[in-house]
Design a protein around this motif. Structure first.
Motif, PDB file in Angstrom:
ATOM      1  N   ARG A  34       0.799  -1.205  -0.002  1.00 19.57           N
ATOM      2  CA  ARG A  34       0.172   0.001   0.010  1.00 19.57           C
ATOM      3  C   ARG A  34       0.832   1.279   0.103  1.00 19.57           C
ATOM      4  O   ARG A  34       0.474   2.169  -0.902  1.00 19.57           O
ATOM      5  CB  ARG A  34      -0.734   0.103   1.271  1.00 19.57           C
ATOM      6  N   THR A  37       2.097   1.553  -3.607  1.00 20.70           N
ATOM      7  CA  THR A  37       1.033   2.316  -4.557  1.00 20.70           C
ATOM      8  C   THR A  37       0.743   3.664  -4.130  1.00 20.70           C
ATOM      9  O   THR A  37       0.569   4.424  -5.238  1.00 20.70           O
ATOM     10  CB  THR A  37      -0.129   1.388  -4.269  1.00 20.70           C
ATOM     11  N   ARG A  38       0.671   4.189  -2.871  1.00 22.53           N
ATOM     12  CA  ARG A  38       0.227   5.208  -2.579  1.00 22.53           C
ATOM     13  C   ARG A  38       1.657   6.299  -3.144  1.00 22.53           C
ATOM     14  O   ARG A  38       1.508   7.373  -3.674  1.00 22.53           O
ATOM     15  CB  ARG A  38       0.415   5.617  -0.866  1.00 22.53           C
ATOM     16  N   ARG A  40       3.361   5.682  -5.681  1.00 23.27           N
ATOM     17  CA  ARG A  40       3.497   5.686  -7.106  1.00 23.27           C
ATOM     18  C   ARG A  40       2.370   6.634  -7.385  1.00 23.27           C
ATOM     19  O   ARG A  40       2.524   7.543  -8.701  1.00 23.27           O
ATOM     20  CB  ARG A  40       3.244   4.413  -7.629  1.00 23.27           C
ATOM     21  N   LEU A  41       1.363   6.694  -7.035  1.00 23.96           N
ATOM     22  CA  LEU A  41       0.003   7.683  -7.176  1.00 23.96           C
ATOM     23  C   LEU A  41       0.417   9.156  -6.881  1.00 23.96           C
ATOM     24  O   LEU A  41       0.348  10.008  -7.755  1.00 23.96           O
ATOM     25  CB  LEU A  41      -1.077   7.237  -6.389  1.00 23.96           C
ATOM     26  N   ALA A  81      -0.575   5.879 -13.299  1.00 25.20           N
ATOM     27  CA  ALA A  81      -1.487   6.085 -12.100  1.00 25.20           C
ATOM     28  C   ALA A  81      -2.474   5.067 -12.203  1.00 25.20           C
ATOM     29  O   ALA A  81      -2.745   4.449 -11.220  1.00 25.20           O
ATOM     30  CB  ALA A  81      -1.865   7.353 -11.897  1.00 25.20           C
ATOM     31  N   VAL A  82      -3.096   4.918 -13.230  1.00 26.98           N
ATOM     32  CA  VAL A  82      -4.364   4.049 -13.475  1.00 26.98           C
ATOM     33  C   VAL A  82      -3.870   2.509 -13.456  1.00 26.98           C
ATOM     34  O   VAL A  82      -4.364   1.800 -12.521  1.00 26.98           O
ATOM     35  CB  VAL A  82      -5.058   4.333 -14.967  1.00 26.98           C
ATOM     36  N   SER A  84      -1.079   1.638 -11.791  1.00 25.16           N
ATOM     37  CA  SER A  84      -1.019   1.232 -10.432  1.00 25.16           C
ATOM     38  C   SER A  84      -1.945   1.089  -9.302  1.00 25.16           C
ATOM     39  O   SER A  84      -1.900   0.162  -8.649  1.00 25.16           O
ATOM     40  CB  SER A  84       0.110   2.706  -9.898  1.00 25.16           C
ATOM     41  N   HIS A  85      -3.088   1.952  -9.763  1.00 24.74           N
ATOM     42  CA  HIS A  85      -4.246   1.573  -8.832  1.00 24.74           C
ATOM     43  C   HIS A  85      -4.941   0.300  -9.245  1.00 24.74           C
ATOM     44  O   HIS A  85      -5.179  -0.319  -8.042  1.00 24.74           O
ATOM     45  CB  HIS A  85      -5.151   2.725  -9.090  1.00 24.74           C
ATOM     46  N   ARG A  86      -4.968  -0.069 -10.487  1.00 21.74           N
ATOM     47  CA  ARG A  86      -5.448  -1.457 -10.763  1.00 21.74           C
ATOM     48  C   ARG A  86      -4.645  -2.247 -10.163  1.00 21.74           C
ATOM     49  O   ARG A  86      -5.387  -3.421  -9.699  1.00 21.74           O
ATOM     50  CB  ARG A  86      -5.597  -1.580 -12.361  1.00 21.74           C
ATOM     51  N   ALA A  88      -2.961  -2.255  -7.384  1.00 23.19           N
ATOM     52  CA  ALA A  88      -3.168  -2.456  -5.763  1.00 23.19           C
ATOM     53  C   ALA A  88      -4.624  -3.106  -5.562  1.00 23.19           C
ATOM     54  O   ALA A  88      -4.844  -3.646  -4.764  1.00 23.19           O
ATOM     55  CB  ALA A  88      -3.106  -1.032  -5.475  1.00 23.19           C
ATOM     56  N   GLN A  89      -5.713  -2.974  -6.669  1.00 24.61           N
ATOM     57  CA  GLN A  89      -7.076  -3.359  -6.469  1.00 24.61           C
ATOM     58  C   GLN A  89      -7.070  -4.963  -6.678  1.00 24.61           C
ATOM     59  O   GLN A  89      -7.737  -5.487  -6.070  1.00 24.61           O
ATOM     60  CB  GLN A  89      -8.029  -2.655  -7.300  1.00 24.61           C
TER      61      GLN A  89
END
Length: 132
Positions: A34, A37-38, A40-41, A81-82, A84-86, A88-89
């Motif tokens: 986490r 991911t944070r 990277r975002l 960003a997208v 990285s978010h995917r 993480a999800q």
């Protein structure tokens, strides 16, 4: 399978020694996905802002290649960003002795019809053991 008393004592002893080790605790904290991911975002957001500034600056001084470069930087950073978010999800699945893939679980979770390859994998797994 439950641990024996001896294994349970060893496990508790290891747990205590690890809890007392500050280097280990900081290493475990640093490897938290986490946190990565944070980070990277936040980096992607900063690069998007820099790309926007480059785009505006290129438009103000009437240099189209600079403005286009700013737009490309923004677009690439938004894609990063997208992604990285995917990531993480939907964490990678590791099944012992199985071949579960993310594509297969995602398509079934969304309620979609399984693909041809998914059906073939299911048939292969359900075949009688004597037919190899």
């Amino acid at each position: 399978m439950p641990l024996s008393e001896h294994e349970q004592r060893l496990f508790e002893q290891i747990e205590r020694s690890l809890a007392e080790d500050p280097k280990f605790a900081s290493a475990v904290r640093a490897s938290d996905p986490r946190l990565h991911t944070r980070r990277r975002l936040l980096v992607a957001a900063g690069v998007i802002i820099a790309g926007l500034a480059l785009l505006v600056y290129g438009a103000v001084i009437k240099t189209p290649p600079l403005a286009v470069a700013g737009f490309v930087v923004m677009l690439a950073s938004a894609a990063f960003a997208v992604q990285s978010h995917r990531r993480a999800q939907s964490p990678d699945l590791h099944v012992v002795g199985g071949t579960t893939s993310r594509r297969r679980t995602r398509s079934r979770a969304a309620g979609r019809r399984p693909s041809f390859l998914d059906r073939m994998e299911d048939r292969w797994r359900q075949r009688p053991e004597g037919h190899r």
